[in-house]
Motif scaffolding. Structure first.
Motif, mmCIF file in Angstrom:
data_model
loop_
_atom_site.group_PDB
_atom_site.id
_atom_site.type_symbol
_atom_site.label_atom_id
_atom_site.label_comp_id
_atom_site.label_asym_id
_atom_site.label_seq_id
_atom_site.Cartn_x
_atom_site.Cartn_y
_atom_site.Cartn_z
ATOM 1 N N VAL A 88 0.862 -1.176 0.000
ATOM 2 C CA VAL A 88 0.000 0.000 0.000
ATOM 3 C C VAL A 88 0.899 1.226 0.000
ATOM 4 C CG1 VAL A 88 -1.676 1.363 1.299
ATOM 5 C CG2 VAL A 88 -1.909 -1.118 1.204
ATOM 6 N N ASP A 89 0.710 2.080 -0.983
ATOM 7 C CA ASP A 89 1.503 3.302 -1.091
ATOM 8 C C ASP A 89 0.900 4.353 -0.148
ATOM 9 O OD1 ASP A 89 2.943 5.526 -1.748
ATOM 10 O OD2 ASP A 89 2.227 5.655 -3.833
ATOM 11 N N LEU A 90 1.376 4.355 1.093
ATOM 12 C CA LEU A 90 0.811 5.260 2.092
ATOM 13 C C LEU A 90 1.001 6.721 1.714
ATOM 14 C CD1 LEU A 90 1.867 3.477 5.401
ATOM 15 C CD2 LEU A 90 -0.428 3.624 4.425
ATOM 16 N N ARG A 91 2.182 7.050 1.223
ATOM 17 C CA ARG A 91 2.427 8.438 0.835
ATOM 18 C C ARG A 91 1.464 8.863 -0.258
ATOM 19 N NH1 ARG A 91 8.204 11.027 -1.300
ATOM 20 N NH2 ARG A 91 7.390 13.155 -1.636
ATOM 21 N N GLY A 92 1.267 7.991 -1.232
ATOM 22 C CA GLY A 92 0.332 8.317 -2.302
ATOM 23 C C GLY A 92 -1.097 8.432 -1.788
ATOM 24 N N PHE A 93 -1.470 7.530 -0.872
ATOM 25 C CA PHE A 93 -2.818 7.566 -0.311
ATOM 26 C C PHE A 93 -3.063 8.883 0.404
ATOM 27 C CE2 PHE A 93 -5.569 7.028 3.365
ATOM 28 C CZ PHE A 93 -6.706 6.475 2.796
ATOM 29 N N TRP A 94 -2.135 9.246 1.298
ATOM 30 C CA TRP A 94 -2.332 10.475 2.070
ATOM 31 C C TRP A 94 -2.223 11.723 1.193
ATOM 32 C CZ3 TRP A 94 1.221 7.830 6.066
ATOM 33 C CH2 TRP A 94 0.451 7.091 6.962
ATOM 34 N N LEU A 173 -5.980 8.972 8.543
ATOM 35 C CA LEU A 173 -4.596 8.913 9.000
ATOM 36 C C LEU A 173 -4.260 7.568 9.645
ATOM 37 C CD1 LEU A 173 -4.129 12.485 10.529
ATOM 38 C CD2 LEU A 173 -3.103 11.607 8.431
ATOM 39 N N VAL A 174 -5.180 7.057 10.424
ATOM 40 C CA VAL A 174 -4.894 5.857 11.218
ATOM 41 C C VAL A 174 -5.287 4.567 10.509
ATOM 42 C CG1 VAL A 174 -5.429 4.672 13.389
ATOM 43 C CG2 VAL A 174 -5.101 7.149 13.360
ATOM 44 N N TRP A 175 -6.402 4.575 9.799
ATOM 45 C CA TRP A 175 -6.946 3.324 9.280
ATOM 46 C C TRP A 175 -6.045 2.623 8.261
ATOM 47 C CZ3 TRP A 175 -9.631 -0.230 11.093
ATOM 48 C CH2 TRP A 175 -10.223 -1.202 10.290
ATOM 49 N N PRO A 176 -5.350 3.315 7.366
ATOM 50 C CA PRO A 176 -4.446 2.600 6.457
ATOM 51 C C PRO A 176 -3.406 1.762 7.198
ATOM 52 C CG PRO A 176 -4.783 4.826 5.676
ATOM 53 C CD PRO A 176 -5.409 4.750 7.032
ATOM 54 N N LEU A 177 -2.859 2.307 8.281
ATOM 55 C CA LEU A 177 -1.890 1.556 9.067
ATOM 56 C C LEU A 177 -2.548 0.343 9.718
ATOM 57 C CD1 LEU A 177 -0.131 4.591 10.809
ATOM 58 C CD2 LEU A 177 0.687 3.304 8.823
ATOM 59 N N ALA A 178 -3.761 0.541 10.246
ATOM 60 C CA ALA A 178 -4.475 -0.570 10.863
ATOM 61 C C ALA A 178 -4.840 -1.627 9.828
ATOM 62 C CB ALA A 178 -5.745 -0.052 11.545
ATOM 63 N N THR A 179 -5.196 -1.200 8.627
ATOM 64 C CA THR A 179 -5.551 -2.151 7.569
ATOM 65 C C THR A 179 -4.349 -2.995 7.162
ATOM 66 O OG1 THR A 179 -7.276 -0.668 6.739
ATOM 67 C CG2 THR A 179 -6.480 -2.360 5.236
ATOM 68 N N ILE A 180 -3.213 -2.348 6.996
ATOM 69 C CA ILE A 180 -1.996 -3.078 6.649
ATOM 70 C C ILE A 180 -1.688 -4.128 7.727
ATOM 71 C CG2 ILE A 180 0.505 -2.868 6.377
ATOM 72 C CD1 ILE A 180 0.002 -0.125 5.105
ATOM 73 N N ALA A 181 -1.835 -3.736 8.994
ATOM 74 C CA ALA A 181 -1.579 -4.674 10.083
ATOM 75 C C ALA A 181 -2.570 -5.830 10.060
ATOM 76 C CB ALA A 181 -1.650 -3.940 11.425
ATOM 77 N N LEU A 182 -3.846 -5.543 9.826
ATOM 78 C CA LEU A 182 -4.859 -6.596 9.780
ATOM 79 C C LEU A 182 -4.607 -7.570 8.636
ATOM 80 C CD1 LEU A 182 -8.087 -4.534 10.557
ATOM 81 C CD2 LEU A 182 -7.151 -6.379 11.959
ATOM 82 N N LEU A 183 -4.236 -7.038 7.472
ATOM 83 C CA LEU A 183 -3.977 -7.910 6.330
ATOM 84 C C LEU A 183 -2.739 -8.759 6.555
ATOM 85 C CD1 LEU A 183 -4.818 -5.526 3.344
ATOM 86 C CD2 LEU A 183 -6.269 -7.220 4.468
ATOM 87 N N ALA A 184 -1.748 -8.211 7.258
ATOM 88 C CA ALA A 184 -0.550 -8.989 7.577
ATOM 89 C C ALA A 184 -0.894 -10.123 8.535
ATOM 90 C CB ALA A 184 0.515 -8.078 8.174
ATOM 91 N N VAL A 185 -1.731 -9.833 9.518
ATOM 92 C CA VAL A 185 -2.159 -10.865 10.461
ATOM 93 C C VAL A 185 -2.961 -11.940 9.737
ATOM 94 C CG1 VAL A 185 -3.676 -11.294 12.433
ATOM 95 C CG2 VAL A 185 -2.121 -9.343 12.461
ATOM 96 N N ARG A 186 -3.817 -11.522 8.821
ATOM 97 C CA ARG A 186 -4.624 -12.499 8.082
ATOM 98 C C ARG A 186 -3.741 -13.483 7.326
ATOM 99 N NH1 ARG A 186 -6.655 -14.018 3.341
ATOM 100 N NH2 ARG A 186 -5.265 -12.633 2.208
ATOM 101 N N ARG A 187 -2.730 -12.961 6.634
ATOM 102 C CA ARG A 187 -1.842 -13.833 5.861
ATOM 103 C C ARG A 187 -0.987 -14.711 6.768
ATOM 104 N NH1 ARG A 187 0.258 -11.138 0.253
ATOM 105 N NH2 ARG A 187 -1.790 -10.594 -0.570
ATOM 106 N N HIS A 188 -0.495 -14.117 7.860
ATOM 107 C CA HIS A 188 0.397 -14.864 8.749
ATOM 108 C C HIS A 188 -0.335 -16.006 9.450
ATOM 109 C CE1 HIS A 188 3.777 -15.601 11.395
ATOM 110 N NE2 HIS A 188 2.959 -15.497 12.455
ATOM 111 N N LEU A 189 -1.593 -15.747 9.848
ATOM 112 C CA LEU A 189 -2.352 -16.761 10.581
ATOM 113 C C LEU A 189 -3.277 -17.564 9.689
ATOM 114 C CD1 LEU A 189 -3.319 -14.732 13.793
ATOM 115 C CD2 LEU A 189 -1.368 -16.269 13.451
ATOM 116 N N GLY A 190 -3.364 -17.186 8.419
ATOM 117 C CA GLY A 190 -4.247 -17.913 7.499
ATOM 118 C C GLY A 190 -5.719 -17.703 7.791
#
Length: 636
Positions: A88-94, A173-190
């Motif tokens: 996710v291009d955070l700089r581009g998003f913001w 401001l906050v949700w993109p970071l939270a989304t990236i974390a959630l998607l990482a958890v999803r992949r890591h834990l299946g």
């Protein structure tokens, strides 16, 4: 607010196939179908509520419609970018959010401040805090700290509506970071997309529970403005996006959804319409149940629109709705300041023809400004960026002479200096507040002895003199102290700002045997009319005293008509009670009100006193059968 979200999705990479099950994010015209139509309905609801709460009492729930749309669209963009590019291009998003939000905001804030200063200085009370909140997207928390009240403010705030923009920008401001974390958890834990969506929805449920638990009728602003307590719509939209935008598209492949789709959409539409028409900002259930229900109904309608073509999508894609929807951000920015400025420049009472025309004028001005903002400010920056838009502006001014350019630069510099002076010299309190503070000491003087004792069983209903009258009231009576004493020499006044009917009951009980034979009761502006308390208060006073109930007038409080109906019904049950019709008197001439549209002006205080005097005269004539001739007193 929700209109601040992008109206189009980023162009998709067509050089490679989409993941299995993922449908194109946009129609051939480049936008998620139906969203502009929903935005249009939301902004119309909000504007109607701000024009006159009586026109659409639950129109403020349009904000929650925007929140659901924002949560859905932003999360959809983030999930699809992550799934297709692996990052996710955070700089581009913001940067895209800044291009979308800042240009119109940077024009709106200074322009409104300068215009308001030429119309009514009261509109600039607290403007430094408001401007800071608007430009830093922290309005909601600054206003919570300042004790502001969105629904019952007697000090009109120029940028009151910017609280929701702050909530959304904090989400961006906050949700993109939270989304990236959630998607990482999803992949890591299946985990499945459904599990992630459920977790996101859980955040919204917790927020809704916090709003319900922390709801305080005396300070609704905390739960209404608070980002932590007003996340349910954003999280509901985000949870739906997790399911809809993910490869499994679980939300739209569910057999249950397909089986009951039409019934669910009809039910959602009816629920949302009912809430917009019936919700009341003064009811606890609105905040404990109404806001979550409105968000849920919006989510169902949104899913029905983006799911597949149909009657709902076709309706939401109508050209007028799309036109309004694409300009909804500008409309939201400008509509409230425009309403305030026009309301001060052309005062009129709610329910009159003049009021309707001034409100129609406010709508036309808002739409015109929003369209200009969309065409000349928002679109160029969104397409070309800040630097590109400035270069394009420079090229478009190549025809201007050096002299014209110097004049233009001078206008900009002078405007900036004037703006700085206005901000530095803005008043700290409204003229209403200043008047109330000046009168407060006189309105709470120690009780004096009564001239005549009440003869129980043989009441005196002749026209009372001032020395035979007790006035118990709130800030309306405080603001009218001088006029009350002019028309009723010797009157005893016990009044304080922010009082309610329960305070009046305690004041009368404390008066005890010193209570005079004629009593004026003026409460209800702050917290409505509690029928049980009013009746208990009248029973405490007894049937042998003359009592006048002063009814209410406030253009921005939708409950006023109901409160006045309650007072009328109560008065009919008590032969010794009459109504002083302040509402009807001021409706004929709104210039008798101060800038807040509630409290009487200097001349309005005389009207206030006159309607009380007339009510006593009518009550006396009713019991004695003798007409009372009231001498017309000149203004002092």
């Amino acid at each position: 607010m929700g209109a601040a979200i992008p109206t189009t999705t980023p162009a998709q990479d067509t050089s490679r196939p989409l993941p299995d099950g993922v449908l194109p994010a946009r129609t051939p015209r480049g936008h998620l179908a139906g969203l502009d139509g929903l935005r249009a309905l939301a902004i119309v609801a909000v504007v109607l509520f701000h024009l006159d709460p009586a026109w659409l009492p639950g129109g403020f729930l349009g904000v929650d419609v925007f929140f659901v749309i924002s949560g859905f669209l932003i999360t959809t963009l983030l999930v699809r970018e992550r799934e297709q590019s692996g990052t996710v291009d955070l700089r581009g998003f913001w940067t895209r959010r800044a291009r979308r939000l800042l240009p119109a905001l940077l024009v709106c804030v200074p322009a409104c401040i300068l215009i308001a200063r030429t119309v009514e200085a009261d509109l600039l009370v607290g403007i430094r805090r408001q401007a800071l909140g608007a430009l830093t997207f922290s309005t909601n928390w600054l206003e919570i700290a300042g004790g502001s009240d969105y629904f019952h403010s007697t000090s009109p705030q120029l940028f009151m509506n910017f609280w929701s923009l702050a909530v959304e920008e904090q989400f961006y401001l906050v949700w993109p970071l939270a989304t990236i974390a959630l998607l990482a958890v999803r992949r890591h834990l299946g985990l499945s997309w459904g599990a992630i969506a459920t977790a996101v929805l859980g955040i919204g449920v917790v927020s809704a529970v916090l709003m319900a638990a922390r709801y305080d009728p005396d300070f609704v602003t905390r739960v209404y403005y608070g980002t932590d307590t007003h996340l349910v719509g954003l999280m509901l939209g985000a949870a739906m996006a997790m399911s809809w935008a993910g490869p499994t598209r679980a939300g739209t492949t569910s057999p249950t959804w397909h089986r009951y789709r039409r019934h669910l959409l009809v039910a959602a539409g009816l629920v949302l319409l009912a809430l917009l028409a019936l919700a009341d900002e003064g009811s606890a259930w609105t905040f404990r149940l109404g806001i979550p229900l409105a968000s849920l109904a919006t989510a169902v309608l949104l899913l029905g629109a983006v799911d597949r073509p149909g009657r709902l999508r076709s309706t939401l894609e109508l050209a007028p709705l799309r036109w309004i929807g694409t300009r909804s951000y500008g409309i939201y920015l400008w509509h409230w300041p425009v309403i305030l400025v026009i309301g001060q420049d052309l005062p009129s009472a709610a329910g009159t023809g003049e009021f309707v025309w001034t409100r129609a004028w406010a709508v036309l001005v808002t739409i015109a400004i929003a369209d200009l903002s969309f065409r000349l400010v928002e679109t160029p920056v969104r397409r070309l960026g800040f630097g590109g838009a400035l270069r394009a502006l420079g090229r478009s001014l190549h025809w201007a002479t050096p002299r014209a350019r110097q004049v233009g630069a001078g206008v900009i510099v002078v405007s900036g200096l004037v703006l700085a002076v206005v901000l530095l010299t803005a008043p700290d309190k409204t003229s209403t507040q200043a008047t109330l503070e000046e009168n407060a000491a006189q309105a709470a003087a120690p009780r004096a002895s009564t001239e005549d004792q009440v003869d129980e069983g043989n009441p005196d209903f002749t026209m009372p003199k001032g020395s035979q009258i007790d006035v118990f009231g709130d800030s309306m009576a405080v603001g009218s102290v001088h006029a009350l004493r002019y028309y009723f020499p010797g009157v005893q006044i016990d009044a304080k700002s922010n009082r309610q009917w329960s305070d009046g009951q305690r004041a009368v009980e404390q008066a005890g045997d010193s209570l005079r034979r004629a009593v004026v009761l003026a409460f209800g502006t702050n917290a409505g009319t509690d029928e049980r308390t009013v009746r208990a208060l009248l029973d405490e006073i007894g049937p042998d005293r003359m009592v006048v109930l002063v009814n209410l007038h406030a253009d921005r409080l939708s409950r006023i008509e109901g409160d006045n109906d309650t007072l009328e019904a109560i008065a009919k049950d008590y032969p010794n009670v009459a109504i002083a019709d302040w509402d009807a008197a001021v409706a004929k001439d709104p210039s008798q009100l101060q800038a807040d549209g509630i409290h009487p002006s200097l001349s309005g205080a005389h009207v206030y006193s006159k309607v009380i005097r007339q009510a006593f005269a009518d009550l006396s004539e009713k019991h004695t059968g003798k007409p009372v001739r009231l001498k017309e007193l000149p203004m002092p």
